[in-house]
Design a protein around this motif. Sequence first.
Motif, short mmCIF file in Angstrom:
data_model
loop_
_atom_site.label_atom_id
_atom_site.label_comp_id
_atom_site.label_asym_id
_atom_site.label_seq_id
_atom_site.Cartn_x
_atom_site.Cartn_y
_atom_site.Cartn_z
N MET A 1 17.63 43.55 -3.21
CA MET A 1 18.76 42.67 -3.52
C MET A 1 18.80 41.53 -2.52
O MET A 1 18.65 41.74 -1.32
CB MET A 1 20.07 43.47 -3.46
CG MET A 1 21.29 42.69 -3.95
SD MET A 1 22.83 43.64 -3.87
CE MET A 1 22.47 44.93 -5.07
N LYS A 2 19.01 40.31 -3.02
CA LYS A 2 19.05 39.14 -2.16
C LYS A 2 20.48 38.84 -1.71
O LYS A 2 21.44 39.08 -2.45
CB LYS A 2 18.48 37.92 -2.89
CG LYS A 2 16.99 38.01 -3.18
CD LYS A 2 16.51 36.75 -3.88
CE LYS A 2 14.99 36.75 -4.06
NZ LYS A 2 14.56 37.83 -4.98
N ALA A 3 20.61 38.29 -0.52
CA ALA A 3 21.90 37.81 -0.03
C ALA A 3 21.86 36.29 0.01
O ALA A 3 20.99 35.70 0.67
CB ALA A 3 22.19 38.36 1.36
N VAL A 4 22.77 35.66 -0.71
CA VAL A 4 22.87 34.20 -0.76
C VAL A 4 24.00 33.77 0.18
O VAL A 4 25.10 34.34 0.14
CB VAL A 4 23.15 33.72 -2.20
CG1 VAL A 4 23.31 32.21 -2.24
CG2 VAL A 4 22.04 34.19 -3.13
N ILE A 5 23.73 32.78 1.02
CA ILE A 5 24.73 32.34 2.00
C ILE A 5 24.99 30.85 1.82
O ILE A 5 24.05 30.03 1.85
CB ILE A 5 24.26 32.63 3.44
CG1 ILE A 5 23.95 34.12 3.60
CG2 ILE A 5 25.33 32.19 4.44
CD1 ILE A 5 23.42 34.50 4.97
N PRO A 116 16.99 29.86 -9.61
CA PRO A 116 15.56 30.21 -9.73
C PRO A 116 15.07 31.15 -8.64
O PRO A 116 14.09 31.88 -8.84
CB PRO A 116 14.86 28.85 -9.63
CG PRO A 116 15.89 27.85 -10.04
CD PRO A 116 17.18 28.41 -9.53
N TYR A 117 15.74 31.18 -7.49
CA TYR A 117 15.32 32.02 -6.39
C TYR A 117 15.93 33.42 -6.44
O TYR A 117 15.51 34.32 -5.72
CB TYR A 117 15.66 31.36 -5.05
CG TYR A 117 15.00 30.02 -4.88
CD1 TYR A 117 13.68 29.92 -4.44
CD2 TYR A 117 15.69 28.84 -5.17
CE1 TYR A 117 13.07 28.70 -4.29
CE2 TYR A 117 15.08 27.60 -5.02
CZ TYR A 117 13.76 27.54 -4.58
OH TYR A 117 13.16 26.31 -4.45
N VAL A 118 16.93 33.57 -7.30
CA VAL A 118 17.58 34.88 -7.48
C VAL A 118 17.06 35.59 -8.71
O VAL A 118 16.82 36.80 -8.69
CB VAL A 118 19.11 34.70 -7.55
CG1 VAL A 118 19.79 36.02 -7.93
CG2 VAL A 118 19.65 34.20 -6.22
N GLY A 119 16.90 34.82 -9.78
CA GLY A 119 16.40 35.41 -11.01
C GLY A 119 17.44 36.24 -11.72
O GLY A 119 18.66 36.08 -11.53
#
Length: 258
Positions: A1-5, A116-119
Motif C-alpha cells: 500500500m502506498k502513502a501519498v503525502i 498514475p502512480y497509485v493505480g
Amino acid sequence: MKAVILAGGFGTRFSEQSQFKPKPMIEIGGMPILWHIMKCYSHFGINDFVICAGYKQYMIKQWFGDYFLYTSDVTFDFRQGNKMTIHNRHSEPWTVTVVDTGLNTMTGGRVKRIQPYVGNETFLLTYGDGVCDVNIEKLTSFHRSHGKLATLTSVILEQQKGILDIGGDNAVHAFREKNVNDGAPINAGFMVLEPEVFDYIEGDQTVLEKETLVKLADEGQLMSYSHKGFWQCMDNKREYDLLEKLWETGKAPWKLWN
C-alpha cells in the motif's frame, strides 16, 4: 500500500519559514517534518511513498537525492580528485516518488495528478505538515471493515478549523464551521482511500476538503476513525515551537520508531 503525502502548498500561514522552503521541509529536530511523517508510516511497514510536490518542489527532490549526505559521515579527499567516501551509510527501506503536481493546484487536484502512480489500489493520504501517533494498522483494518470508499482520522482539538458531524455509526454526515469551545472532532488527515475516490475529483481546482470529502460524506461513503492520542499540525511558529520542544525533550509522542 502506498502513502501519498500532500506537500505542494505555499504554507502562507507560516511565512516566517515557508518563504524559504516548502513547509513540509521545515525541520523538527534537524529533520524535515515530512521525514517524521514518513518514519511514522514506515514504523507500520508502509515504505512506498508518493509526494505531491508543488511550491519549491526542487528542494524536496534535492533533499531525497542527497539523503545519505544528511544521515552519514562523509570524507572529502581533495588530493585525490575530490574523492568522496561515505561512512556508516544509513538508508531507509523507502521508495519515494516526488511528483510536481503544479504550483497553484488545489489539494484535490494534487491527488488527481498522482493517480498514475497509485493505480487501482487502496492508498493512504495525509498532509505534509502534521504528525500523529495513530496506529496505521488499526486504521486500515477499520477502513476494510466498513466497505466505504474513504476513511479519515478525526481528533478532538480546540482549534479554529472546519469540523465534522459524525453519527453514532462513525459515518461523517457533514462538514461545518467550528464554534468557540465546541470541542467537536476535526479532520486530522491520515486517510485511507479507495481508487474510486479519484472519480470524485474533477481537476486541478478541486479542493479535497470542500468538494471531494463533502460529496463523499453526502453519499454516505466517508467514515471517521476516532483517534484519542496525539496529533499536531504545524501551521504557525507557536505550533512549530511546540513540536520542537517535544522533540528536544525526548517527549515526542509521534516518535514510534527506535
